[in-house]
Write an enzyme that holds these catalytic residues in place. Structure first.
Site, PDB file in Angstrom:
ATOM      1  N   GLN A 122       3.205   3.825  -1.682  1.00 44.74           N
ATOM      2  CA  GLN A 122       2.960   5.252  -1.457  1.00 44.74           C
ATOM      3  C   GLN A 122       4.082   5.883  -0.638  1.00 44.74           C
ATOM      4  O   GLN A 122       4.621   5.261   0.272  1.00 44.74           O
ATOM      5  CB  GLN A 122       1.634   5.406  -0.722  1.00 44.74           C
ATOM      6  CG  GLN A 122       0.952   6.737  -0.962  1.00 44.74           C
ATOM      7  CD  GLN A 122      -0.535   6.678  -0.648  1.00 44.74           C
ATOM      8  OE1 GLN A 122      -1.152   5.627  -0.737  1.00 44.74           O
ATOM      9  NE2 GLN A 122      -1.115   7.805  -0.300  1.00 44.74           N
ATOM     10  N   SER A 138       2.466  -2.915  -0.564  1.00 49.95           N
ATOM     11  CA  SER A 138       1.135  -2.292  -0.523  1.00 49.95           C
ATOM     12  C   SER A 138       0.656  -1.972  -1.942  1.00 49.95           C
ATOM     13  O   SER A 138       0.437  -2.879  -2.736  1.00 49.95           O
ATOM     14  CB  SER A 138       1.172  -1.052   0.379  1.00 49.95           C
ATOM     15  OG  SER A 138      -0.121  -0.562   0.603  1.00 49.95           O
ATOM     16  N   LEU A 139       0.521  -0.698  -2.294  1.00 48.69           N
ATOM     17  CA  LEU A 139       0.156  -0.293  -3.651  1.00 48.69           C
ATOM     18  C   LEU A 139       1.049  -0.986  -4.688  1.00 48.69           C
ATOM     19  O   LEU A 139       0.597  -1.357  -5.781  1.00 48.69           O
ATOM     20  CB  LEU A 139       0.298   1.229  -3.771  1.00 48.69           C
ATOM     21  CG  LEU A 139       0.524   1.807  -5.171  1.00 48.69           C
ATOM     22  CD1 LEU A 139      -0.760   1.719  -5.964  1.00 48.69           C
ATOM     23  CD2 LEU A 139       1.025   3.232  -5.092  1.00 48.69           C
ATOM     24  N   ARG A 192      -8.910   2.088  -6.016  1.00 48.05           N
ATOM     25  CA  ARG A 192      -8.373   1.826  -4.680  1.00 48.05           C
ATOM     26  C   ARG A 192      -8.081   3.138  -3.949  1.00 48.05           C
ATOM     27  O   ARG A 192      -8.439   3.328  -2.789  1.00 48.05           O
ATOM     28  CB  ARG A 192      -7.090   1.010  -4.815  1.00 48.05           C
ATOM     29  CG  ARG A 192      -6.383   0.656  -3.497  1.00 48.05           C
ATOM     30  CD  ARG A 192      -5.088  -0.096  -3.841  1.00 48.05           C
ATOM     31  NE  ARG A 192      -4.438  -0.694  -2.678  1.00 48.05           N
ATOM     32  CZ  ARG A 192      -3.456  -0.138  -1.994  1.00 48.05           C
ATOM     33  NH1 ARG A 192      -3.021   1.074  -2.334  1.00 48.05           N
ATOM     34  NH2 ARG A 192      -2.899  -0.755  -0.977  1.00 48.05           N
ATOM     35  N   GLN A 237      -5.896  -7.387   1.211  1.00 52.94           N
ATOM     36  CA  GLN A 237      -4.727  -6.545   1.485  1.00 52.94           C
ATOM     37  C   GLN A 237      -5.036  -5.234   2.211  1.00 52.94           C
ATOM     38  O   GLN A 237      -4.266  -4.791   3.062  1.00 52.94           O
ATOM     39  CB  GLN A 237      -4.003  -6.256   0.162  1.00 52.94           C
ATOM     40  CG  GLN A 237      -2.597  -5.729   0.323  1.00 52.94           C
ATOM     41  CD  GLN A 237      -2.265  -4.667  -0.713  1.00 52.94           C
ATOM     42  OE1 GLN A 237      -2.949  -3.656  -0.827  1.00 52.94           O
ATOM     43  NE2 GLN A 237      -1.214  -4.903  -1.464  1.00 52.94           N
TER      44      GLN A 237
END
Length: 297
Positions: free
Chosen positions: A9, A88-89, A113, A244
């Protein structure tokens, strides 16, 4: 050995993916499929929306995922990773690119998510802050001794760590970190405390979705955020992916491990060049590049 890395992100920009859509029949087909899966025209926002439009939670994460995954798919035979990782993402993009998840399932999980994280943010006001110029152990110690919920969330590169938690605790920690000699301790304009215990409601919601999704044997190892080590077992990948949301992103450790395991070239797949910059800060000698679209796909 070729390492492909996928951004998270913050990498979004207005017009993202339009060149792929206009020049690749495969990309066009996948973008249209994405509109159907999501139930709204995400392509309108990606191609024509403002920076503000792209910040909307239900858009941001799927948009970055789509840009990364569709770019990887248009590379065809040129996309042959020996290892992958995502920030992350970006871990979902990496898992779709290396065949662990199919396109539809990957996109659905990313959409779920994003919405689960949004809900968790609304339950409790929280934030994150970037800390520059301090050793990790000092930052960890300050977090541990600050009243309230505040934890190390993103180990981005040496001297750059993001902390996450309750607003008061973050503000207190930032003051202490400046006293400890941080070059900067800056609260970030984010919606909530990602990668902290405050994401537990989102983790629970996403866990159910991940457990009911088919994970395939990956075409290569993924270096996951939670462990910073090479993983290829589907069940282990699922477990790490569920952890996560409430665990830190160990990006520094992941890149160091990939280098130790033989990575010679890091190719960033998706919007921006943030990860290439972090790789260079982790190891100045590392070779980096952006994935480039082949118009004949």
């Amino acid at each position: 050995m070729k390492a492909y890395i996928f951004p998270g992100q913050g990498a979004q920009f207005s017009g993202m993916g339009l060149d792929l859509y206009e020049n690749s029949p495969l990309a066009q087909e996948l973008f249209e499929q994405a509109n159907e899966i999501l139930g709204f025209s995400i392509t309108d926002t990606m191609f024509e929306g403002s920076a503000e439009d792209l910040k909307e939670t239900k858009v941001t994460q799927p948009a970055i995922f789509l840009h990364s995954v569709i770019l990887a798919k248009t590379l065809g035979d040129n996309f042959q990773p020996d290892m992958v990782a995502g920030h992350s993402l970006g871990e979902f993009s990496a898992l779709t690119a290396n065949g662990t998840l199919n396109f539809e399932d990957g996109l659905k999980l990313v959409s779920q998510r994003a919405l689960a994280m949004q809900k968790a943010c609304e339950l409790q006001p929280s934030t994150m802050a970037a800390v520059l110029g301090l050793d990790d152990d000092i930052v960890e110690k300050v977090c541990a001794t600050t009243e309230g919920v505040v934890v190390a969330a993103n180990y981005n590169c040496p001297g750059q760590l993001v902390i996450s938690g309750e607003i008061d605790a973050i503000n207190k920690a930032c003051e202490t970190l400046k006293e400890e000699g941080a070059r900067r301790a800056l609260v970030l304009p984010v919606g909530g405390a990602f990668h902290s215990p405050l994401m537990e409601p989102a983790r629970e919601e996403l866990a159910a979705a991940i457990e009911s999704t088919t994970f395939n044997t990956p075409s290569c190892h993924i270096y996951q955020n939670v462990t910073a080590s090479a993983v290829s077992d589907e069940n282990e990948i699922k477990t790490n992916l569920i952890s996560q949301l409430t665990a830190p992103v160990r990006w520094t450790q992941s890149v160091k491990q990939m280098l130790a395991d033989g990575a010679t070239l890091f190719t960033e797949v998706g919007p921006g060049k943030v990860l290439q910059g972090l790789v260079k800060k982790i190891n100045r000698e590392a070779q980096t590049e952006s994935a480039t679209f082949e118009a004949n796909s």
